[in-house]
Design a protein around this motif. Structure first.
Motif, PDB file in Angstrom:
ATOM      1  N   VAL A  95      47.135  76.588  98.257  1.00 35.77           N
ATOM      2  CA  VAL A  95      47.013  78.030  98.047  1.00 35.77           C
ATOM      3  C   VAL A  95      48.337  78.687  98.428  1.00 35.77           C
ATOM      4  N   PRO A  96      49.102  79.164  97.447  1.00 33.80           N
ATOM      5  CA  PRO A  96      50.376  79.827  97.712  1.00 33.80           C
ATOM      6  C   PRO A  96      50.175  81.318  97.970  1.00 33.80           C
ATOM      7  N   PRO A  97      51.250  82.080  98.174  1.00 43.30           N
ATOM      8  CA  PRO A  97      51.126  83.524  98.411  1.00 43.30           C
ATOM      9  C   PRO A  97      50.370  84.236  97.296  1.00 43.30           C
ATOM     10  N   GLY A  98      49.519  85.175  97.706  1.00 44.15           N
ATOM     11  CA  GLY A  98      48.712  85.940  96.753  1.00 44.15           C
ATOM     12  C   GLY A  98      47.344  85.359  96.515  1.00 44.15           C
ATOM     13  N   GLY A  99      47.103  84.122  97.003  1.00 43.00           N
ATOM     14  CA  GLY A  99      45.819  83.472  96.767  1.00 43.00           C
ATOM     15  C   GLY A  99      44.776  83.809  97.819  1.00 43.00           C
ATOM     16  N   LEU A 180      49.934  76.020  90.948  1.00 46.48           N
ATOM     17  CA  LEU A 180      50.389  77.044  91.886  1.00 46.48           C
ATOM     18  C   LEU A 180      50.889  78.296  91.176  1.00 46.48           C
ATOM     19  N   PHE A 181      51.003  78.230  89.841  1.00 43.81           N
ATOM     20  CA  PHE A 181      51.480  79.365  89.060  1.00 43.81           C
ATOM     21  C   PHE A 181      50.362  80.016  88.248  1.00 43.81           C
ATOM     22  N   PRO A 187      48.853  85.377  91.968  1.00 39.57           N
ATOM     23  CA  PRO A 187      49.736  86.293  91.226  1.00 39.57           C
ATOM     24  C   PRO A 187      51.120  86.468  91.824  1.00 39.57           C
ATOM     25  N   ASP A 188      51.326  86.035  93.073  1.00 44.87           N
ATOM     26  CA  ASP A 188      52.602  86.306  93.735  1.00 44.87           C
ATOM     27  C   ASP A 188      53.540  85.106  93.767  1.00 44.87           C
ATOM     28  N   THR A 189      53.195  84.024  93.066  1.00 43.59           N
ATOM     29  CA  THR A 189      54.055  82.849  93.073  1.00 43.59           C
ATOM     30  C   THR A 189      55.301  83.107  92.236  1.00 43.59           C
ATOM     31  N   GLY A 190      56.476  82.976  92.873  1.00 40.71           N
ATOM     32  CA  GLY A 190      57.725  83.133  92.149  1.00 40.71           C
ATOM     33  C   GLY A 190      58.173  81.813  91.543  1.00 40.71           C
ATOM     34  N   ARG A 191      59.255  81.849  90.780  1.00 43.76           N
ATOM     35  CA  ARG A 191      59.743  80.633  90.128  1.00 43.76           C
ATOM     36  C   ARG A 191      60.389  79.665  91.123  1.00 43.76           C
ATOM     37  N   SER A 227      66.201  71.029  95.374  1.00 45.45           N
ATOM     38  CA  SER A 227      67.138  71.213  96.471  1.00 45.45           C
ATOM     39  C   SER A 227      66.352  71.002  97.755  1.00 45.45           C
ATOM     40  N   TYR A 228      67.015  71.102  98.894  1.00 46.37           N
ATOM     41  CA  TYR A 228      66.359  70.785 100.160  1.00 46.37           C
ATOM     42  C   TYR A 228      65.171  71.716 100.413  1.00 46.37           C
ATOM     43  N   ASN A 229      63.977  71.120 100.479  1.00 45.54           N
ATOM     44  CA  ASN A 229      62.735  71.861 100.742  1.00 45.54           C
ATOM     45  C   ASN A 229      62.534  73.027  99.781  1.00 45.54           C
ATOM     46  N   GLN A 230      62.960  72.845  98.555  1.00 42.31           N
ATOM     47  CA  GLN A 230      62.828  73.909  97.564  1.00 42.31           C
ATOM     48  C   GLN A 230      62.797  73.313  96.158  1.00 42.31           C
ATOM     49  N   ILE A 231      61.962  73.910  95.304  1.00 39.31           N
ATOM     50  CA  ILE A 231      61.899  73.528  93.902  1.00 39.31           C
ATOM     51  C   ILE A 231      62.030  74.794  93.068  1.00 39.31           C
ATOM     52  N   ASP A 232      63.005  74.801  92.169  1.00 38.97           N
ATOM     53  CA  ASP A 232      63.187  75.907  91.235  1.00 38.97           C
ATOM     54  C   ASP A 232      62.611  75.492  89.886  1.00 38.97           C
ATOM     55  N   VAL A 233      61.636  76.229  89.397  1.00 39.49           N
ATOM     56  CA  VAL A 233      61.043  75.926  88.106  1.00 39.49           C
ATOM     57  C   VAL A 233      61.900  76.570  87.021  1.00 39.49           C
TER      58      VAL A 233
END
Length: 247
Positions: A95-99, A180-181, A187-191, A227-233
């Motif tokens: 559950v990401p932000p906004g969930g 997660l998207f 609704p608040d999941t960013g890319r 990248s370190y502890n991050q994923i850019d879609v």
């Protein structure tokens, strides 16, 4: 989906920091369902709800305990999972932000059917069961939101079962990220996802050794960037569609 054994870090709940009441309105104002409420219903929520800043690894709710709260995520990432007596687990969902989640158990006033833990530091909001039921009985906008929430949640779990049984590993990882998207549930999941490869493995039910290979394969296809502890879609549509031809 078997995760790694439960670690000592998750065995105890680290100290939490309660958000000051004055900050609650700012947090809830980000929620579309809250903004749709009448003034008296918004006041009821603010008077009874609270929020906590939790460390990664903290328990938020435990299986077989009363479902005293409807729970939302303002920031961070949490997981819904079931742990057995030996400490191994099966992750049901992230559950990401906004969930928001747990409405089914709250509606039925039943014991919670899964454990809830923070995968990373998270700011979590709690609406008491009594407030939830009062809104459900007196607020048409809230009732409509809950019905849509239940419908979308059912779709998510059906898709999870389908993916775990029919998709190869790379596709399971892609679909776990794509969930997660979901704009209706999260609704608040960013890319950009602040998530480690190990955390993705927990959500997808994939070993630490295999998750790195799967993510690198998706990166080679320019669907995402690591990248370190991050994923850019980079291409959300391709991520959502990846592996669907196997179904």
């Amino acid at each position: 989906m078997n995760d790694a054994p439960l670690t000592d870090h998750a065995e105890t709940r680290p100290p939490c920091s309660r958000v000051a009441p004055a900050e609650l309105e700012r947090l809830f104002a980000n929620c579309a369902w809250f903004r749709a409420l009448a003034a008296e219903h918004r006041a009821l929520v603010l008077a009874s709800a609270h929020a906590e800043q939790l460390e990664g690894g903290a328990w938020i709710a435990r299986r077989s305990e009363p479902s005293d709260y409807w729970i939302g995520v303002h920031s961070g990432l949490i997981k819904l999972a079931i742990y057995n007596a030996s400490g191994r687990s099966c992750t049901l969902s992230g559950v990401p932000p906004g969930g928001w989640f747990g409405e089914g158990s709250v509606i039925k006033r039943e014991l919670r059917k899964y454990d809830v833990a923070a995968i990373q530091p998270s700011l979590v909001m709690f609406v008491p069961s009594a407030t939830f039921h009062a809104l459900l009985e007196t607020s048409l906008p809230f009732t409509g939101f809950v019905i849509r929430q239940l419908n979308n949640r059912m779709g998510e779990f059906i898709a999870s079962i389908q993916n775990s049984r029919l998709l190869d590993v790379d596709s399971r990882v892609a679909q776990s990220l794509a969930q997660l998207f979901n704009p209706d549930l999260y609704p608040d999941t960013g890319r950009t996802l602040a998530i480690s490869q190990e955390e993705v493995g927990l959500l997808a039910g994939v070993s630490r050794q295999r998750i790195n290979q799967a993510l690198q394969n998706l990166e080679k296809l320019r669907i995402l960037r690591l990248s370190y502890n991050q994923i850019d879609v980079l291409d959300l549509q391709r991520l959502c569609e990846f592996g669907r031809e196997q179904i």
